[in-house]
Design a protein around this motif. Structure first.
Motif, PDB file in Angstrom:
ATOM      1  N   ALA A 164     -33.826  11.825 -10.890  1.00  0.00           N
ATOM      2  CA  ALA A 164     -33.929  11.619  -9.445  1.00  0.00           C
ATOM      3  C   ALA A 164     -33.685  10.154  -9.080  1.00  0.00           C
ATOM      4  O   ALA A 164     -33.127   9.840  -8.031  1.00  0.00           O
ATOM      5  CB  ALA A 164     -35.293  12.052  -8.952  1.00  0.00           C
ATOM      6  N   ARG A 165     -34.156   9.251  -9.961  1.00  0.00           N
ATOM      7  CA  ARG A 165     -33.994   7.811  -9.709  1.00  0.00           C
ATOM      8  C   ARG A 165     -33.577   7.121 -10.998  1.00  0.00           C
ATOM      9  O   ARG A 165     -34.116   7.420 -12.069  1.00  0.00           O
ATOM     10  CB  ARG A 165     -35.316   7.213  -9.223  1.00  0.00           C
ATOM     11  CG  ARG A 165     -35.771   7.714  -7.876  1.00  0.00           C
ATOM     12  CD  ARG A 165     -37.155   7.176  -7.517  1.00  0.00           C
ATOM     13  NE  ARG A 165     -37.611   7.733  -6.257  1.00  0.00           N
ATOM     14  CZ  ARG A 165     -37.370   7.191  -5.070  1.00  0.00           C
ATOM     15  NH1 ARG A 165     -36.686   6.074  -4.984  1.00  0.00           N
ATOM     16  NH2 ARG A 165     -37.811   7.757  -3.956  1.00  0.00           N
ATOM     17  N   VAL A 166     -32.648   6.176 -10.843  1.00  0.00           N
ATOM     18  CA  VAL A 166     -32.214   5.361 -11.972  1.00  0.00           C
ATOM     19  C   VAL A 166     -32.161   3.917 -11.504  1.00  0.00           C
ATOM     20  O   VAL A 166     -31.642   3.633 -10.410  1.00  0.00           O
ATOM     21  CB  VAL A 166     -30.824   5.809 -12.478  1.00  0.00           C
ATOM     22  CG1 VAL A 166     -30.260   4.821 -13.478  1.00  0.00           C
ATOM     23  CG2 VAL A 166     -30.899   7.204 -13.092  1.00  0.00           C
ATOM     24  N   THR A 167     -32.694   3.023 -12.337  1.00  0.00           N
ATOM     25  CA  THR A 167     -32.619   1.589 -12.031  1.00  0.00           C
ATOM     26  C   THR A 167     -31.935   0.884 -13.190  1.00  0.00           C
ATOM     27  O   THR A 167     -32.323   1.082 -14.350  1.00  0.00           O
ATOM     28  CB  THR A 167     -34.019   0.986 -11.821  1.00  0.00           C
ATOM     29  OG1 THR A 167     -34.653   1.661 -10.726  1.00  0.00           O
ATOM     30  CG2 THR A 167     -33.926  -0.494 -11.503  1.00  0.00           C
ATOM     31  N   VAL A 168     -30.929   0.111 -12.871  1.00  0.00           N
ATOM     32  CA  VAL A 168     -30.227  -0.667 -13.899  1.00  0.00           C
ATOM     33  C   VAL A 168     -30.044  -2.093 -13.399  1.00  0.00           C
ATOM     34  O   VAL A 168     -30.045  -2.344 -12.184  1.00  0.00           O
ATOM     35  CB  VAL A 168     -28.856  -0.059 -14.263  1.00  0.00           C
ATOM     36  CG1 VAL A 168     -29.023   1.299 -14.882  1.00  0.00           C
ATOM     37  CG2 VAL A 168     -27.954   0.001 -13.058  1.00  0.00           C
ATOM     38  N   SER A 169     -29.872  -2.995 -14.330  1.00  0.00           N
ATOM     39  CA  SER A 169     -29.634  -4.393 -13.970  1.00  0.00           C
ATOM     40  C   SER A 169     -28.168  -4.611 -13.654  1.00  0.00           C
ATOM     41  O   SER A 169     -27.283  -3.941 -14.228  1.00  0.00           O
ATOM     42  CB  SER A 169     -30.043  -5.308 -15.119  1.00  0.00           C
ATOM     43  OG  SER A 169     -31.412  -5.159 -15.408  1.00  0.00           O
ATOM     44  N   GLU A 170     -27.911  -5.536 -12.775  1.00  0.00           N
ATOM     45  CA  GLU A 170     -26.530  -5.851 -12.422  1.00  0.00           C
ATOM     46  C   GLU A 170     -25.771  -6.288 -13.673  1.00  0.00           C
ATOM     47  O   GLU A 170     -26.279  -7.078 -14.478  1.00  0.00           O
ATOM     48  CB  GLU A 170     -26.490  -6.950 -11.371  1.00  0.00           C
ATOM     49  CG  GLU A 170     -25.119  -7.144 -10.748  1.00  0.00           C
ATOM     50  CD  GLU A 170     -25.165  -8.004  -9.499  1.00  0.00           C
ATOM     51  OE1 GLU A 170     -26.112  -8.793  -9.343  1.00  0.00           O
ATOM     52  OE2 GLU A 170     -24.238  -7.895  -8.677  1.00  0.00           O
ATOM     53  N   GLY A 171     -24.582  -5.749 -13.828  1.00  0.00           N
ATOM     54  CA  GLY A 171     -23.771  -6.058 -15.000  1.00  0.00           C
ATOM     55  C   GLY A 171     -23.958  -5.094 -16.152  1.00  0.00           C
ATOM     56  O   GLY A 171     -23.134  -5.063 -17.078  1.00  0.00           O
ATOM     57  N   ALA A 172     -25.002  -4.304 -16.117  1.00  0.00           N
ATOM     58  CA  ALA A 172     -25.239  -3.328 -17.183  1.00  0.00           C
ATOM     59  C   ALA A 172     -24.362  -2.103 -16.974  1.00  0.00           C
ATOM     60  O   ALA A 172     -23.804  -1.873 -15.907  1.00  0.00           O
ATOM     61  CB  ALA A 172     -26.707  -2.921 -17.197  1.00  0.00           C
ATOM     62  N   ILE A 187     -33.027  19.536   3.290  1.00  0.00           N
ATOM     63  CA  ILE A 187     -34.433  19.272   3.548  1.00  0.00           C
ATOM     64  C   ILE A 187     -34.840  18.085   2.698  1.00  0.00           C
ATOM     65  O   ILE A 187     -34.357  17.927   1.563  1.00  0.00           O
ATOM     66  CB  ILE A 187     -35.281  20.514   3.222  1.00  0.00           C
ATOM     67  CG1 ILE A 187     -34.930  21.640   4.201  1.00  0.00           C
ATOM     68  CG2 ILE A 187     -36.767  20.207   3.281  1.00  0.00           C
ATOM     69  CD1 ILE A 187     -35.572  22.962   3.883  1.00  0.00           C
ATOM     70  N   LEU A 188     -35.724  17.256   3.220  1.00  0.00           N
ATOM     71  CA  LEU A 188     -36.125  16.023   2.544  1.00  0.00           C
ATOM     72  C   LEU A 188     -36.509  16.275   1.094  1.00  0.00           C
ATOM     73  O   LEU A 188     -37.355  17.125   0.803  1.00  0.00           O
ATOM     74  CB  LEU A 188     -37.294  15.386   3.295  1.00  0.00           C
ATOM     75  CG  LEU A 188     -37.696  13.988   2.833  1.00  0.00           C
ATOM     76  CD1 LEU A 188     -36.567  12.998   3.055  1.00  0.00           C
ATOM     77  CD2 LEU A 188     -38.963  13.538   3.542  1.00  0.00           C
ATOM     78  N   GLY A 189     -35.846  15.549   0.195  1.00  0.00           N
ATOM     79  CA  GLY A 189     -36.185  15.651  -1.215  1.00  0.00           C
ATOM     80  C   GLY A 189     -35.557  16.832  -1.937  1.00  0.00           C
ATOM     81  O   GLY A 189     -35.800  17.022  -3.130  1.00  0.00           O
ATOM     82  N   GLN A 190     -34.763  17.609  -1.223  1.00  0.00           N
ATOM     83  CA  GLN A 190     -34.138  18.784  -1.847  1.00  0.00           C
ATOM     84  C   GLN A 190     -32.614  18.658  -1.833  1.00  0.00           C
ATOM     85  O   GLN A 190     -32.049  17.708  -1.313  1.00  0.00           O
ATOM     86  CB  GLN A 190     -34.574  20.054  -1.118  1.00  0.00           C
ATOM     87  CG  GLN A 190     -36.077  20.302  -1.180  1.00  0.00           C
ATOM     88  CD  GLN A 190     -36.457  21.615  -0.531  1.00  0.00           C
ATOM     89  OE1 GLN A 190     -35.636  22.530  -0.407  1.00  0.00           O
ATOM     90  NE2 GLN A 190     -37.709  21.726  -0.121  1.00  0.00           N
TER      91      GLN A 190
END
Lengths: 115, 114
Positions: B9-17, A38-41
């Motif tokens: 839930a979300r991760v943002t990294v710079s290229e090369g890191a 389910i979306l987000g799960q």
């Protein structure tokens, strides 16, 4: 690498209708699986299938669900009748064996929208 | 109850890191552990798996993961990320009893910025 194909990628149906999701597993694999996300799960196990029989199923695998693989063709998940809460992405997977270390190969999913 | 948790839930990294994606599991005994990656509009692909031996396992595309029994963790690492690594990463576990059930974490969406 080995590929599992799922057809279609997106399906929209009205509540109460029947829907069949198709999966073309890796050609020499013997074990087949369906997962629901389910979306987000989290992705959650529904059922696995071997030699024409359901081996293990979860509480999510309701009575309205059924699986089959007639004559070694597509491995299908049928929902009849559908309900609003069945809207999700359904992933098919297959594996050569059932050992715990065995790799499951997944398809790209079918997004089911029940209106 | 058996579970797998990916706290980010979300991760943002710079290229090369460098990169670390976290995974914690809760199982009686030691499960088999997997990392899968899902690129946009594609199926899940196995990156690596652990079932015994050296706690650091090598995977494809320069990824590795380290199993820690004391910490109940199986974190994924990469020394230098590329923009093409942007995807959703799933940690998963399976009991040693031969159960078919693969339990997934929530997934971590990785974005690599240039």
């Amino acid at each position: 690498g080995p590929k599992v194909l799922q057809i279609p990628s997106h399906q929209i149906i009205d509540m109460g209708q029947m829907v069949t999701l198709n999966c073309d597993p890796v050609s020499n694999h013997l074990y087949f699986y369906w997962y629901k996300q389910i979306l987000g799960q989290q992705m959650e196990f529904l059922v696995n299938f071997y030699n024409g029989k359901v081996m293990e199923k979860s509480k999510l695998f309701k009575d309205q669900f059924s699986v089959e693989r007639p004559d070694g063709s597509y491995f299908t998940l049928k929902i009849q009748p559908t309900a609003l809460e069945d809207s999700a992405v359904y992933f098919c997977a297959s594996s050569l064996g059932l050992a715990s270390a065995e790799t499951l190969y997944f398809g790209s999913g079918t997004r089911l929208t029940v209106l | 109850a058996q579970s797998v948790t990916q706290p980010d839930a979300r991760v943002t990294v710079s290229e090369g890191a460098s990169l670390q994606l976290r995974c914690k599991y809760s199982y009686s005994g030691t499960p088999y552990l997997f990392w899968y990656v899902q690129y946009q509009r594609q199926g899940l692909q196995l990156l690596l798996k652990y079932y015994s031996g050296d706690p650091v396992v090598q995977g494809v595309n320069g990824f590795e993961a380290e199993f820690s029994k004391s910490d109940s963790s199986f974190h994924l690492r990469k020394a230098s990320v590329h923009w093409s690594d942007s995807a959703v990463y799933f940690c998963a576990a399976r009991g040693q009893g031969g159960s078919a059930k693969l339990i997934f974490g929530e997934g971590t969406k990785l974005t690599v910025s240039s």
